[in-house]
Design a protein around this motif. Structure first.
Motif, PDB file in Angstrom:
ATOM      1  N   VAL A   1      -0.495  -3.309 -15.041  1.00 48.45           N
ATOM      2  CA  VAL A   1      -0.415  -3.409 -13.728  1.00 48.45           C
ATOM      3  C   VAL A   1      -1.342  -2.262 -12.912  1.00 48.45           C
ATOM      4  N   LEU A   2      -2.075  -2.596 -11.946  1.00 54.44           N
ATOM      5  CA  LEU A   2      -3.091  -1.826 -11.381  1.00 54.44           C
ATOM      6  C   LEU A   2      -2.475  -1.151 -10.032  1.00 54.44           C
ATOM      7  N   VAL A   3      -2.406   0.181  -9.806  1.00 54.54           N
ATOM      8  CA  VAL A   3      -1.660   0.592  -8.356  1.00 54.54           C
ATOM      9  C   VAL A   3      -3.179   0.957  -7.682  1.00 54.54           C
ATOM     10  N   THR A   4      -2.960   0.664  -6.481  1.00 48.97           N
ATOM     11  CA  THR A   4      -4.349   1.163  -5.832  1.00 48.97           C
ATOM     12  C   THR A   4      -4.458   2.265  -5.033  1.00 48.97           C
ATOM     13  N   ARG A   5      -3.350   3.191  -5.034  1.00 50.67           N
ATOM     14  CA  ARG A   5      -3.212   4.617  -4.564  1.00 50.67           C
ATOM     15  C   ARG A   5      -2.602   5.363  -5.377  1.00 50.67           C
ATOM     16  N   GLN A   6      -2.685   6.875  -5.113  1.00 49.93           N
ATOM     17  CA  GLN A   6      -2.144   7.510  -5.817  1.00 49.93           C
ATOM     18  C   GLN A   6      -0.708   7.585  -5.411  1.00 49.93           C
ATOM     19  N   ILE A   7       0.290   7.308  -6.526  1.00 51.16           N
ATOM     20  CA  ILE A   7       1.905   7.590  -6.206  1.00 51.16           C
ATOM     21  C   ILE A   7       2.306   8.513  -7.319  1.00 51.16           C
ATOM     22  N   PRO A   8       3.612   9.297  -6.993  1.00 54.28           N
ATOM     23  CA  PRO A   8       4.024  10.166  -7.913  1.00 54.28           C
ATOM     24  C   PRO A   8       3.978   9.725  -9.362  1.00 54.28           C
ATOM     25  N   GLU A   9       3.797  10.762 -10.528  1.00 52.12           N
ATOM     26  CA  GLU A   9       3.587  10.280 -11.788  1.00 52.12           C
ATOM     27  C   GLU A   9       5.020   9.777 -12.417  1.00 52.12           C
ATOM     28  N   ARG A  10       6.242  10.181 -11.873  1.00 48.65           N
ATOM     29  CA  ARG A  10       7.455   9.751 -12.096  1.00 48.65           C
ATOM     30  C   ARG A  10       7.375   8.271 -12.175  1.00 48.65           C
ATOM     31  N   PHE A  11       6.824   7.627 -11.045  1.00 42.72           N
ATOM     32  CA  PHE A  11       6.777   6.045 -10.836  1.00 42.72           C
ATOM     33  C   PHE A  11       5.935   5.520 -11.934  1.00 42.72           C
ATOM     34  N   VAL A  46      -0.663  -6.209  -9.288  1.00 37.54           N
ATOM     35  CA  VAL A  46      -1.373  -5.240  -8.698  1.00 37.54           C
ATOM     36  C   VAL A  46      -0.444  -4.781  -7.360  1.00 37.54           C
ATOM     37  N   ILE A  47      -0.419  -3.434  -7.378  1.00 42.80           N
ATOM     38  CA  ILE A  47       0.470  -2.855  -6.354  1.00 42.80           C
ATOM     39  C   ILE A  47      -0.541  -2.395  -5.444  1.00 42.80           C
ATOM     40  N   THR A  48      -0.286  -2.936  -4.204  1.00 43.23           N
ATOM     41  CA  THR A  48      -1.552  -2.768  -3.085  1.00 43.23           C
ATOM     42  C   THR A  48      -0.952  -2.139  -1.949  1.00 43.23           C
ATOM     43  N   MET A  49      -1.799  -1.532  -1.063  1.00 41.63           N
ATOM     44  CA  MET A  49      -1.571  -1.086   0.088  1.00 41.63           C
ATOM     45  C   MET A  49      -2.134  -1.758   1.348  1.00 41.63           C
ATOM     46  N   ASP A 291       9.740   7.098  -1.088  1.00 41.33           N
ATOM     47  CA  ASP A 291      10.336   7.091  -2.636  1.00 41.33           C
ATOM     48  C   ASP A 291      11.248   5.460  -2.871  1.00 41.33           C
ATOM     49  N   ALA A 292      11.673   5.153  -1.749  1.00 40.53           N
ATOM     50  CA  ALA A 292      12.698   4.052  -1.914  1.00 40.53           C
ATOM     51  C   ALA A 292      11.540   2.838  -1.945  1.00 40.53           C
ATOM     52  N   MET A 293      10.455   3.011  -1.138  1.00 33.06           N
ATOM     53  CA  MET A 293       9.623   1.819  -1.016  1.00 33.06           C
ATOM     54  C   MET A 293       8.595   1.520  -2.268  1.00 33.06           C
ATOM     55  N   ILE A 294       8.340   2.920  -2.718  1.00 40.37           N
ATOM     56  CA  ILE A 294       7.525   2.716  -4.137  1.00 40.37           C
ATOM     57  C   ILE A 294       8.264   2.296  -5.209  1.00 40.37           C
ATOM     58  N   GLN A 295       9.659   2.865  -5.212  1.00 40.26           N
ATOM     59  CA  GLN A 295      10.607   2.489  -6.359  1.00 40.26           C
ATOM     60  C   GLN A 295      11.024   0.821  -6.196  1.00 40.26           C
ATOM     61  N   LEU A 296      11.066   0.363  -4.836  1.00 34.15           N
ATOM     62  CA  LEU A 296      11.099  -1.171  -4.877  1.00 34.15           C
ATOM     63  C   LEU A 296       9.962  -1.879  -5.476  1.00 34.15           C
ATOM     64  N   CYS A 297       8.638  -1.200  -5.147  1.00 31.33           N
ATOM     65  CA  CYS A 297       7.545  -2.056  -5.714  1.00 31.33           C
ATOM     66  C   CYS A 297       7.579  -1.933  -7.272  1.00 31.33           C
ATOM     67  N   VAL A 298       7.880  -0.759  -7.980  1.00 27.95           N
ATOM     68  CA  VAL A 298       7.872  -0.441  -9.340  1.00 27.95           C
ATOM     69  C   VAL A 298       8.998  -1.451  -9.936  1.00 27.95           C
ATOM     70  N   PRO A 310      11.342 -11.655  -9.313  1.00 27.14           N
ATOM     71  CA  PRO A 310      11.063 -10.397  -8.390  1.00 27.14           C
ATOM     72  C   PRO A 310      12.401  -9.945  -7.296  1.00 27.14           C
ATOM     73  N   LYS A 311      12.516  -9.017  -7.066  1.00 25.76           N
ATOM     74  CA  LYS A 311      13.500  -8.484  -6.223  1.00 25.76           C
ATOM     75  C   LYS A 311      13.335  -8.923  -4.747  1.00 25.76           C
ATOM     76  N   THR A 312      12.053  -8.806  -4.311  1.00 22.84           N
ATOM     77  CA  THR A 312      11.800  -9.025  -2.713  1.00 22.84           C
ATOM     78  C   THR A 312      10.515  -9.576  -2.589  1.00 22.84           C
TER      79      THR A 312
END
Ligand code: 8YV
Length: 315
Positions: A1-11, A46-49, A291-298, A310-312
């Motif tokens: 999985v590639l994440v294209t922006r910095q998101i908190p480490e816990r995710f 890929v998790i995009t912005m 937080d909720a948006m990132i968790q939904l992506c995860v 997938p959920k959405t």
């Protein structure tokens, strides 16, 4: 999985329970195109912005790609039809940001109507000399008419706030919204009628049909005390036409959370116009909602990696 922006480490840790994860580490910058293309080559997901252009070139470039998950409810940065043809799933983050985005839109309407930014500048610049009868006199919101363009979930949440202000609610959208008509006494009107309201508010997603819909002709049909608010996408608005309308007094003011080009370029004429309030695209920007948006992506990514639905997904 590639994440294209910095998101908190816990995710990232959460994602790592099911996959190898790469995250772009520059804090303030979108991934440069070349890097995005290169890094995506081996990605399954890929998790995009919004700043990533997921176009045909990109989709053809990533042979393994199963899914693109956009950290936004809007997905005008993604060629969804082409992805679908290639069997690539596209997901977005609906619902979790609805109330927060409507809240920002309503705040922007109040801020623009009551000249809050200008008034705060007056104090900060030490130019406030004392009370005057019409000092920073703005326009009422309470009991005025509002025309909401786009009555999806954000438009409806915006309308609910308008009801609390006893506003006369009108809307225009692709299809009638019976619930809003019953519960919020919202009236379906033509686009031209919508333009005649005190507050014209764009909450619609950007599509080929809605691009440039707020143009010279539309602004000329508005009243000279109309305030225009945009929390949709910058592409809905012909910016030169909006500037001209405000400068010529064809409308009173505008509040924009979105622009055609973000961030705003140095020397952009909106920066000098006190009757145009520009915010840095913060519609969904609360800690809880991001937080909720990132968790939904995860969660979407984990489902896809595990071979589940997938959920959405974007339908
Ligand atoms: C996002 C938005 O934060 O959801 C959307 O469509 O515009 C915002 O909520 C922004 O797009 C960043 O990706």
């Amino acid at each position: 999985v590639l994440v294209t922006r910095q998101i908190p480490e816990r995710f990232i840790e959460d994602l790592k329970t099911v996959a190898d994860v790469e995250m772009y580490h520059e804090k303030l910058k979108a991934m440069p195109r070349e890097e995005l293309l290169n890094e995506s080559q081996d990605a399954d997901v890929v998790i995009t912005m919004m700043s990533d252009q997921i176009d045909q070139e990109y989709l053809d470039h990533c042979p393994k790609l199963k899914a693109v998950i956009n950290l936004a409810v809007g997905y005008d940065n993604i060629d969804v039809d082409y992805a679908r043809d290639k069997g690539i799933i596209v997901c977005n983050t609906p619902d979790v940001l609805t109330e927060t985005t409507a809240e920002l839109g309503f705040t922007l309407m109040l801020v623009t109507a009551r000249r809050i930014i200008e008034a705060a500048h007056l104090v900060e610049s030490r130019e406030w000399k004392g009370w005057e009868p019409y000092l920073m006199a703005g326009k009422d919101v309470y009991r005025k008419s509002v025309g909401i363009y786009g009555m999806g979930s954000i438009g409806t949440a915006f309308a609910r706030r308008c009801k609390g202000f006893d506003m006369d609610i009108m809307y225009h959208t692709r299809s009638r919204h019976e619930e809003a008509e019953k519960e919020l006494v919202a009236k379906y009107v033509s686009f031209d009628e919508l333009l005649k309201t005190d507050y014209v508010v764009c909450t619609a997603p950007l599509t080929k049909e809605t691009e440039n819909i707020f143009n010279k002709e539309a602004f000329q049909k508005m009243n000279d005390d109309t305030i225009f608010i945009n929390i949709g996408r910058g592409g809905h608005v012909v910016e030169e036409d909006l500037l001209e309308a405000v400068q010529n007094g064809e409308i009173l003011a505008a509040g924009l959370d979105v622009l055609r080009q973000e961030p705003i370029k140095e020397g952009h004429p909106f920066l000098k116009e006190k009757n145009i309030v520009v915010l840095p695209h913060i519609g969904s920007a609360t800690v809880e909602t991001r937080d909720a948006m990132i968790q939904l992506c995860v969660d979407n990514a984990k489902h896809i990696v595990n071979g589940e639905e997938p959920k959405t997904p974007v339908k």
